[in-house]
Scaffold this motif. Structure first.
Motif, PDB file in Angstrom:
ATOM      1  N   ARG A  43       0.848  -1.215   0.000  1.00 12.69           N
ATOM      2  CA  ARG A  43       0.000   0.000   0.000  1.00 12.69           C
ATOM      3  C   ARG A  43       0.873   1.250   0.000  1.00 12.69           C
ATOM      4  NH1 ARG A  43      -2.932  -3.050   4.148  1.00 12.69           N
ATOM      5  NH2 ARG A  43      -4.492  -4.215   2.991  1.00 12.69           N
ATOM      6  N   LEU A  44       1.934   1.223   0.817  1.00 12.81           N
ATOM      7  CA  LEU A  44       2.816   2.410   0.878  1.00 12.81           C
ATOM      8  C   LEU A  44       3.516   2.643  -0.459  1.00 12.81           C
ATOM      9  CD1 LEU A  44       4.269   1.956   4.444  1.00 12.81           C
ATOM     10  CD2 LEU A  44       3.282   4.077   3.584  1.00 12.81           C
ATOM     11  N   LEU A  45       3.982   1.564  -1.078  1.00 17.90           N
ATOM     12  CA  LEU A  45       4.669   1.717  -2.369  1.00 17.90           C
ATOM     13  C   LEU A  45       3.705   2.249  -3.420  1.00 17.90           C
ATOM     14  CD1 LEU A  45       6.712  -1.606  -2.298  1.00 17.90           C
ATOM     15  CD2 LEU A  45       7.674   0.710  -2.275  1.00 17.90           C
ATOM     16  N   ASP A  46       2.456   1.809  -3.329  1.00 16.62           N
ATOM     17  CA  ASP A  46       1.456   2.288  -4.284  1.00 16.62           C
ATOM     18  C   ASP A  46       1.157   3.770  -4.045  1.00 16.62           C
ATOM     19  OD1 ASP A  46      -0.506   1.903  -6.360  1.00 16.62           O
ATOM     20  OD2 ASP A  46      -2.010   2.111  -4.774  1.00 16.62           O
ATOM     21  N   GLU A  47       1.062   4.137  -2.749  1.00 13.32           N
ATOM     22  CA  GLU A  47       0.851   5.558  -2.429  1.00 13.32           C
ATOM     23  C   GLU A  47       1.962   6.412  -3.017  1.00 13.32           C
ATOM     24  OE1 GLU A  47      -0.635   4.885   1.945  1.00 13.32           O
ATOM     25  OE2 GLU A  47       0.561   6.712   1.841  1.00 13.32           O
ATOM     26  N   LEU A  48       3.191   5.888  -2.922  1.00 13.52           N
ATOM     27  CA  LEU A  48       4.332   6.621  -3.467  1.00 13.52           C
ATOM     28  C   LEU A  48       4.199   6.774  -4.980  1.00 13.52           C
ATOM     29  CD1 LEU A  48       7.166   7.794  -2.771  1.00 13.52           C
ATOM     30  CD2 LEU A  48       8.099   5.536  -3.300  1.00 13.52           C
ATOM     31  N   GLY A  49       3.698   5.725  -5.626  1.00  6.47           N
ATOM     32  CA  GLY A  49       3.452   5.817  -7.063  1.00  6.47           C
ATOM     33  C   GLY A  49       4.388   4.997  -7.930  1.00  6.47           C
ATOM     34  N   VAL A  50       5.013   3.932  -7.363  1.00  6.62           N
ATOM     35  CA  VAL A  50       5.862   3.094  -8.223  1.00  6.62           C
ATOM     36  C   VAL A  50       4.958   2.405  -9.267  1.00  6.62           C
ATOM     37  CG1 VAL A  50       7.516   2.689  -6.356  1.00  6.62           C
ATOM     38  CG2 VAL A  50       5.743   0.979  -6.806  1.00  6.62           C
ATOM     39  N   LEU A  78      -4.941  -1.128  -5.540  1.00  8.85           N
ATOM     40  CA  LEU A  78      -3.796  -0.340  -6.023  1.00  8.85           C
ATOM     41  C   LEU A  78      -4.277   0.777  -6.945  1.00  8.85           C
ATOM     42  CD1 LEU A  78      -1.287  -3.261  -6.773  1.00  8.85           C
ATOM     43  CD2 LEU A  78      -1.376  -1.796  -4.753  1.00  8.85           C
ATOM     44  N   LYS A  79      -3.789   1.983  -6.644  1.00 11.15           N
ATOM     45  CA  LYS A  79      -4.182   3.140  -7.471  1.00 11.15           C
ATOM     46  C   LYS A  79      -3.213   3.342  -8.631  1.00 11.15           C
ATOM     47  CE  LYS A  79      -4.453   6.694  -4.654  1.00 11.15           C
ATOM     48  NZ  LYS A  79      -4.312   6.466  -3.237  1.00 11.15           N
ATOM     49  N   HIS A  80      -1.924   3.106  -8.345  1.00 12.54           N
ATOM     50  CA  HIS A  80      -0.910   3.404  -9.361  1.00 12.54           C
ATOM     51  C   HIS A  80      -0.231   2.148  -9.885  1.00 12.54           C
ATOM     52  CE1 HIS A  80      -1.082   7.636  -8.452  1.00 12.54           C
ATOM     53  NE2 HIS A  80      -0.947   7.370  -7.170  1.00 12.54           N
ATOM     54  N   LEU A 273       7.383   9.366 -10.991  1.00 14.43           N
ATOM     55  CA  LEU A 273       6.335   9.227  -9.973  1.00 14.43           C
ATOM     56  C   LEU A 273       5.195  10.168 -10.332  1.00 14.43           C
ATOM     57  CD1 LEU A 273       8.368   9.256  -6.623  1.00 14.43           C
ATOM     58  CD2 LEU A 273       7.288   7.279  -7.719  1.00 14.43           C
ATOM     59  N   PRO A 274       3.975   9.849  -9.880  1.00 19.71           N
ATOM     60  CA  PRO A 274       2.879  10.792 -10.107  1.00 19.71           C
ATOM     61  C   PRO A 274       3.167  12.110  -9.397  1.00 19.71           C
ATOM     62  CG  PRO A 274       2.092   8.713  -9.191  1.00 19.71           C
ATOM     63  CD  PRO A 274       3.572   8.659  -9.148  1.00 19.71           C
ATOM     64  N   GLU A 280       7.073  12.516  -1.128  1.00 22.67           N
ATOM     65  CA  GLU A 280       6.712  11.458  -0.165  1.00 22.67           C
ATOM     66  C   GLU A 280       7.866  10.490   0.084  1.00 22.67           C
ATOM     67  OE1 GLU A 280       3.683  11.028   1.438  1.00 22.67           O
ATOM     68  OE2 GLU A 280       3.419  13.066   0.701  1.00 22.67           O
ATOM     69  N   LEU A 281       8.981  10.685  -0.630  1.00 18.71           N
ATOM     70  CA  LEU A 281      10.058   9.681  -0.541  1.00 18.71           C
ATOM     71  C   LEU A 281      10.537   9.483   0.899  1.00 18.71           C
ATOM     72  CD1 LEU A 281      12.111  10.587  -3.760  1.00 18.71           C
ATOM     73  CD2 LEU A 281      10.873   8.456  -3.333  1.00 18.71           C
ATOM     74  N   THR A 282      10.759  10.577   1.610  1.00 14.04           N
ATOM     75  CA  THR A 282      11.318  10.456   2.971  1.00 14.04           C
ATOM     76  C   THR A 282      10.317   9.759   3.900  1.00 14.04           C
ATOM     77  OG1 THR A 282      12.669  12.398   2.601  1.00 14.04           O
ATOM     78  CG2 THR A 282      12.268  11.793   4.895  1.00 14.04           C
ATOM     79  N   ARG A 283       9.079  10.191   3.821  1.00 14.31           N
ATOM     80  CA  ARG A 283       8.062   9.591   4.708  1.00 14.31           C
ATOM     81  C   ARG A 283       7.926   8.083   4.430  1.00 14.31           C
ATOM     82  NH1 ARG A 283       2.792   7.961   4.377  1.00 14.31           N
ATOM     83  NH2 ARG A 283       2.556   8.613   2.217  1.00 14.31           N
ATOM     84  N   VAL A 284       7.845   7.736   3.159  1.00 15.92           N
ATOM     85  CA  VAL A 284       7.625   6.327   2.818  1.00 15.92           C
ATOM     86  C   VAL A 284       8.857   5.493   3.191  1.00 15.92           C
ATOM     87  CG1 VAL A 284       7.208   4.723   0.915  1.00 15.92           C
ATOM     88  CG2 VAL A 284       5.896   6.843   1.068  1.00 15.92           C
ATOM     89  N   SER A 285      10.034   6.048   2.977  1.00 17.02           N
ATOM     90  CA  SER A 285      11.253   5.316   3.355  1.00 17.02           C
ATOM     91  C   SER A 285      11.227   4.964   4.844  1.00 17.02           C
ATOM     92  CB  SER A 285      12.482   6.186   3.043  1.00 17.02           C
ATOM     93  OG  SER A 285      13.593   5.720   3.754  1.00 17.02           O
ATOM     94  N   HIS A 286      10.866   5.939   5.671  1.00 22.17           N
ATOM     95  CA  HIS A 286      10.881   5.704   7.113  1.00 22.17           C
ATOM     96  C   HIS A 286       9.759   4.754   7.524  1.00 22.17           C
ATOM     97  CE1 HIS A 286      13.532   9.442   8.074  1.00 22.17           C
ATOM     98  NE2 HIS A 286      13.927   8.780   7.015  1.00 22.17           N
ATOM     99  N   ALA A 287       8.610   4.893   6.873  1.00 24.49           N
ATOM    100  CA  ALA A 287       7.498   3.999   7.212  1.00 24.49           C
ATOM    101  C   ALA A 287       7.851   2.550   6.844  1.00 24.49           C
ATOM    102  CB  ALA A 287       6.235   4.441   6.473  1.00 24.49           C
TER     103      ALA A 287
END
Ligand SMILES: CC(=O)SCCNC(=O)CCNC(=O)[C@H](O)C(C)(C)COP(=O)(O)OP(=O)(O)OC[C@H]1O[C@@H](n2cnc3c(N)ncnc32)[C@H](O)[C@@H]1OP(=O)(O)O
Ligand SMILES: CC(=O)C(=O)O
Length: 543
Positions: A43-50, A78-80, A273-274, A280-287
């Motif tokens: 879900r997080l990777l999808d939020e990021l937009g890979v 998945l959105k993206h 990325l979209p 969002e890279l930093t937030r997603v990396s830490h999550a």
């Protein structure tokens, strides 16, 4: 899985940002995702937009099979991204349609399948124990079978660079077999991670010319060049790049998704990325580090908390003029922040910038600045460290400003007359600490005694008991972390103890430092600063 695009097509198919955290990332020693973890990672990777999320190897392990089943049953929307199942080609001498591993890939219902195939003749002959004709047939049959079943297929050509250097014809024959079978992308894998960027890029260019196939890149990090190799491959013509979050992966890991993406976006100007994804890279990396249960690497490029932290005074002096003079990008582009660290390496510019960050205006106060720089350097030489103790530093700066231009800092709402701590080793072996504090607060002299499981705990308890009737906000403050470091033979002296105390009031956290030959006194100094700092925030310093 719900998407509006045709199966197997990400948003923008001309370049693939392909994530394999859930497959190759999970091959890192120490990582063991549960199925719920895997769904959360996806879900997080999808939020990021890979563009693609390789979810695992269905059929190889029950957790991966369950992950795909739950995704297909609607637990993953998945959105993206497009979900990818990973697996190997059919076994030698077996029909693709009858190979249980291949069937498991179909059963996963993933619209895309990435097949791993050996492309180094030494692996084909010694590990697979087949000849090159059969190895190519295994590839072509499996790809064409899956394509015939409506899947989009990518081929991971394992050990490609080593194999191509040793026997280029065999390596190219494997790629051609995948192309004939209908694979959309052949991914050149640096499986042993031994490549360097120039040679790797040269090979990518050569293979593109010789095959005309769409090329991808998959780099392991054994030479610490996985990110550089991936970028070099993209510059040489690869249009599909496989990475893992924070570089997790087998052995030394894989190309780090966040560094690769940062480079593609910030250096090559590629919109991989979209809109808004890069921030969002930093937030997603830490999550994702949290889910993997691995402490984030503070020095990780682009997303680490130190990636834009400046310690050297000379850096700060140029940053004061323009932050971009010492930052390779605006940190906000990747959702990170710039920080100035104040240590013995600080100069006036560092302290002025840090003061700005802490809300202490030192601009136009040259005397306060000069004094503060001298004090910081002197204290750091004695073993103090302000780098991680912003609250103590803020108090030091405020005291300097108050001392040089009369701006009132305010007095702490209490003063210590004395404290005493004793340890009681009881007959049953239990060790109890008991502390007594004598303080002046609210116009009264208060004496309080408390017990604790250690001297600092007892001191903290006694102090709270004495102060609480007068400072009700103290109730919300708790000591959330306590770190001790013994500095042996520091500057030729006897050992001194440095204590860092992290406090929290449920809304904010702040860190204070204390240094002394005696651990209890070092703790007291840090504890006192913690309460004084909160008093400042609570507006209870007396003018
Ligand atoms: C480079 C990479 O990282 S690729 C990803 C690697 N990931 C993993 O291996 C994790 C998941 N793996 C597993 O769960 C198991 O290894 C399985 C289920 C895939 C296979 O398990 P087993 O059947 O017990 O076989 P084992 O692991 O001992 O050996 C692998 C077999 O696959 C064969 N094989 C290896 N690569 C390929 C390939 N590309 N195509 C077809 N067969 C292959 C090997 O020759 C060997 O065959 P053998 O059993 O006839 O000797
Ligand atoms: C496929 C893969 O993970 C590799 O070759 O390293």
């Amino acid at each position: 899985m719900t998407r509006t695009e045709p199966a197997g097509t990400p948003l923008g198919d001309d370049f693939h940002l392909y994530d394999t955290t859930l497959r190759d990332g999970a091959q890192r020693e120490g990582i063991s995702y549960s199925v719920a973890d895997k769904l959360a990672v996806a879900r997080l990777l999808d939020e990021l937009g890979v563009g693609f999320i390789e979810g695992g190897w269905p059929g190889a392990m029950p957790k991966d099979t369950e992950f795909f089943a739950r995704a297909a049953a609607g637990e993953l929307t998945l959105k993206h991204a497009v979900l990818v199942a990973f697996g190997s080609t059919r076994k030698a001498g077996v029909k693709a349609a009858e190979d249980p591993q291949v069937r498991a890939l179909l059963d996963s219902q993933a619209p895309v399948v990435t097949l791993v195939a050996k492309s180094d003749v030494r692996h084909i002959e010694r590990a697979l124990r087949v000849d090159v004709d059969e190895a190519c047939a295994m590839v072509e049959d499996t790809v064409s079978f899956l394509v015939g079943e409506g899947r989009r297929v990518f081929l991971d050509a394992e050990h490609f660079f080593d194999g191509y250097a040793y026997d280029p014809d065999t390596a190219l024959r494997v790629l051609d077999a995948a192309g004939r079978g209908g694979a959309d992308v052949v991914v050149l894998c640096d499986t042993n991670g031994g490549q360097l960027p120039l040679g790797l890029a040269e090979t990518v260019r050569e293979v593109a010319d010789r095959t005309g196939l769409r090329l991808g890149i998959h780099c392991q990090d054994d030479t610490s060049c996985a990110v550089a190799n991936s970028i070099a491959a993209v510059q040489a013509g690869a249009t599909h790049v496989q990475c893992t979050a924070n570089g997790y992966g087998e052995r030394a890991g894989n190309a780090d998704l966040f560094a690769v993406t940062g480079n593609l976006v910030a250096k090559l100007g590629m919109e991989v990325l979209p809109s808004g994804g890069a921030a969002e890279l930093t937030r997603v990396s830490h999550a994702l580090a949290e889910i993997a249960n691995i402490a984030p690497d503070t020095h990780q490029a682009y997303v680490g908390s130190s990636a834009f932290a400046h310690k050297a005074g000379l850096h700060a002096s140029a940053i004061k003029v323009d932050p971009l003079l010492y930052n390779h990008i605006d940190p906000a582009l990747v959702g990170n922040d710039m920080r100035v660290l104040v240590t013995e390496m600080a100069g006036k510019a560092s302290l002025e910038l840090k003061g700005r960050e802490l809300g202490v205006d030192l601009a136009g106060r040259p005397e306060a600045l000069t004094n503060a720089v001298r004090k910081v350097k002197d204290l750091e030489a004695e073993g103090w460290s302000f780098e991680a103790a912003d609250a103590s530093l803020e108090l030091l700066l405020r005291r300097e400003v108050a001392g040089t231009d009369g701006t009132p800092l305010g007095e702490p709402p209490f003063t210590l007359e004395s404290y005493r701590v004793v340890l009681d080793h009881r007959p049953d072996g239990e060790v109890i600490a008991e502390a007594t504090v004598k303080v002046h607060v609210g116009g009264e002299r208060v004496i309080a005694t408390a017990e604790g499981n250690g001297p600092v705990n007892a001191l903290d308890a006694a102090l709270r008991q004495a102060l609480l009737p007068h400072l009700s906000w103290l109730d919300s403050v708790e000591l959330s972390d306590y770190k001790v470091r013994i500095l042996v033979n520091h500057q030729g002296t006897d050992a001194v103890t440095r204590v860092l105390i992290e406090s929290s009031d449920g809304e904010q956290e702040w860190t204070t430092v204390g240094v002394h030959e005696n651990i209890v006194e070092a703790s007291w100094l840090a504890l006192r600063d913690a309460i004084v700092h909160k008093s400042l925030r609570a507006g209870t310093l007396t003018p």
